[in-house]
Motif scaffolding. Structure first.
Motif, PDB file in Angstrom:
ATOM      1  N   ALA A  11      91.701 110.249   4.560  1.00 34.38           N
ATOM      2  CA  ALA A  11      90.296 110.234   4.990  1.00 34.38           C
ATOM      3  C   ALA A  11      89.920 108.860   5.547  1.00 34.38           C
ATOM      4  N   LEU A  12      90.413 107.805   4.911  1.00 35.44           N
ATOM      5  CA  LEU A  12      90.134 106.456   5.370  1.00 35.44           C
ATOM      6  C   LEU A  12      90.765 106.182   6.737  1.00 35.44           C
ATOM      7  N   PHE A  13      92.024 106.581   6.898  1.00 37.96           N
ATOM      8  CA  PHE A  13      92.715 106.360   8.175  1.00 37.96           C
ATOM      9  C   PHE A  13      92.115 107.189   9.306  1.00 37.96           C
ATOM     10  N   VAL A  14      91.702 108.429   9.001  1.00 36.75           N
ATOM     11  CA  VAL A  14      91.068 109.270  10.020  1.00 36.75           C
ATOM     12  C   VAL A  14      89.709 108.694  10.401  1.00 36.75           C
ATOM     13  N   LYS A  15      88.951 108.251   9.408  1.00 37.64           N
ATOM     14  CA  LYS A  15      87.624 107.691   9.668  1.00 37.64           C
ATOM     15  C   LYS A  15      87.709 106.398  10.487  1.00 37.64           C
ATOM     16  N   MET A  16      88.751 105.600  10.256  1.00 40.12           N
ATOM     17  CA  MET A  16      88.922 104.359  11.014  1.00 40.12           C
ATOM     18  C   MET A  16      89.513 104.608  12.398  1.00 40.12           C
ATOM     19  N   GLY A  17      89.965 105.827  12.657  1.00 34.53           N
ATOM     20  CA  GLY A  17      90.524 106.155  13.950  1.00 34.53           C
ATOM     21  C   GLY A  17      92.008 105.853  14.089  1.00 34.53           C
ATOM     22  N   LEU A  18      92.661 105.522  12.990  1.00 33.34           N
ATOM     23  CA  LEU A  18      94.090 105.229  13.043  1.00 33.34           C
ATOM     24  C   LEU A  18      94.934 106.496  13.077  1.00 33.34           C
ATOM     25  N   LEU A  19      94.390 107.586  12.539  1.00 32.55           N
ATOM     26  CA  LEU A  19      95.079 108.876  12.536  1.00 32.55           C
ATOM     27  C   LEU A  19      94.164 109.940  13.101  1.00 32.55           C
ATOM     28  N   LYS A  20      94.774 110.921  13.762  1.00 31.68           N
ATOM     29  CA  LYS A  20      94.003 112.056  14.242  1.00 31.68           C
ATOM     30  C   LYS A  20      93.939 113.135  13.161  1.00 31.68           C
ATOM     31  N   ASP A  21      95.080 113.406  12.541  1.00 38.41           N
ATOM     32  CA  ASP A  21      95.175 114.364  11.438  1.00 38.41           C
ATOM     33  C   ASP A  21      95.811 113.663  10.243  1.00 38.41           C
ATOM     34  N   GLY A  22      95.682 114.311   9.089  1.00 40.30           N
ATOM     35  CA  GLY A  22      96.265 113.748   7.883  1.00 40.30           C
ATOM     36  C   GLY A  22      97.783 113.761   7.909  1.00 40.30           C
ATOM     37  N   ILE A  23      98.375 112.838   7.172  1.00 42.79           N
ATOM     38  CA  ILE A  23      99.835 112.739   7.047  1.00 42.79           C
ATOM     39  C   ILE A  23     100.252 113.415   5.749  1.00 42.79           C
ATOM     40  N   TYR A  24     101.384 114.095   5.766  1.00 46.92           N
ATOM     41  CA  TYR A  24     101.963 114.674   4.555  1.00 46.92           C
ATOM     42  C   TYR A  24     102.729 113.559   3.825  1.00 46.92           C
ATOM     43  N   TRP A  25     101.997 112.690   3.163  1.00 46.90           N
ATOM     44  CA  TRP A  25     102.586 111.515   2.531  1.00 46.90           C
ATOM     45  C   TRP A  25     103.680 111.878   1.541  1.00 46.90           C
ATOM     46  N   LEU A  26     103.419 112.841   0.694  1.00 44.72           N
ATOM     47  CA  LEU A  26     104.334 113.145  -0.403  1.00 44.72           C
ATOM     48  C   LEU A  26     105.463 114.085  -0.001  1.00 44.72           C
ATOM     49  N   PRO A  68     110.449 111.757   2.822  1.00 46.48           N
ATOM     50  CA  PRO A  68     111.278 110.987   1.876  1.00 46.48           C
ATOM     51  C   PRO A  68     110.966 109.487   1.862  1.00 46.48           C
ATOM     52  N   TRP A  69     110.831 108.869   3.021  1.00 45.26           N
ATOM     53  CA  TRP A  69     110.577 107.427   3.048  1.00 45.26           C
ATOM     54  C   TRP A  69     109.177 107.094   2.563  1.00 45.26           C
ATOM     55  N   LEU A  70     108.207 107.887   2.957  1.00 43.91           N
ATOM     56  CA  LEU A  70     106.840 107.624   2.508  1.00 43.91           C
ATOM     57  C   LEU A  70     106.706 107.824   1.001  1.00 43.91           C
ATOM     58  N   SER A  71     107.431 108.803   0.451  1.00 43.36           N
ATOM     59  CA  SER A  71     107.361 109.006  -1.001  1.00 43.36           C
ATOM     60  C   SER A  71     107.957 107.823  -1.741  1.00 43.36           C
TER      61      SER A  71
END
Length: 183
Positions: A18-33, A36-39
């Motif tokens: 929500a923070l990244f979308v609101k700041m305009g850094l992302l268009k849609d949410g990322i599947y963080w979990l 493999p690397w993001l987890s």
């Protein structure tokens, strides 16, 4: 802590997306979990967050134990702040640093709670996270010993882990000994 981070990094309702979308850094949410690397990065952030206060308290205790006379003598000799830090403070905190590094390595070998809770708690169907990126030695031990009833394999993992911890403990002892103390 695992539940908090799983809610923070949720792809639909997580505060990070929500923070990244609101700041305009992302268009849609990322599947963080589910990456493999993001987890792995999220687990690393969890561990840093958990241990940071402890590390700061130990270092502050070590720094307050250093006599102010040493710093005053360095100042009289014309030492800069960087020189004082690298030539006085860091060497005098060597044993504390070795202790924290070795206990962190041993703690990482025993890591279980954070990844297990991050990926669904005690009823997790996804063992080890995406592509087993979050699978730790202890999680593998618990899975093989108690879920898959492979006690011999679990005992082998436990003995290997014990030997690794002994090696790191001996290394800690050798590194923390002063040059005059070694025989």
């Amino acid at each position: 802590m695992g539940f908090i981070f799983s809610f923070m990094f949720d792809w639909q309702t997580g505060i990070i997306n929500a923070l990244f979308v609101k700041m305009g850094l992302l268009k849609d949410g990322i599947y963080w979990l589910q990456d493999p690397w993001l987890s792995r990065i999220i687990i690393a952030i969890m561990i840093v967050w958990r241990n940071l206060g402890y590390f700061i308290a130990i270092y502050l205790a070590g720094m307050t134990a250093i006599s102010q006379d040493v710093y005053e003598a360095a100042k009289v000799d014309g030492a800069t702040a960087l020189h004082t830090f690298t030539r006085i403070t860091l060497p005098l905190l060597r044993n504390i640093s070795v202790f924290l590094i070795v206990t962190s390595i041993i703690g990482s070998l025993q890591l279980f709670d954070e990844p297990k809770l991050l990926y669904g708690g005690w009823t997790a169907s996804q063992v080890g996270g995406p592509d087993n990126a979050a699978l730790t030695i202890i999680w593998k031990f618990v899975n093989d010993s108690f879920m898959n009833v492979r006690f011999g394999y679990g005992a082998t993992i436990a003995y290997a882990l014990f030997m690794l911890i002994v090696v790191f403990s001996i290394a800690s002892y050798k590194l923390s000994m002063g040059k005059g103390d070694q025989e």
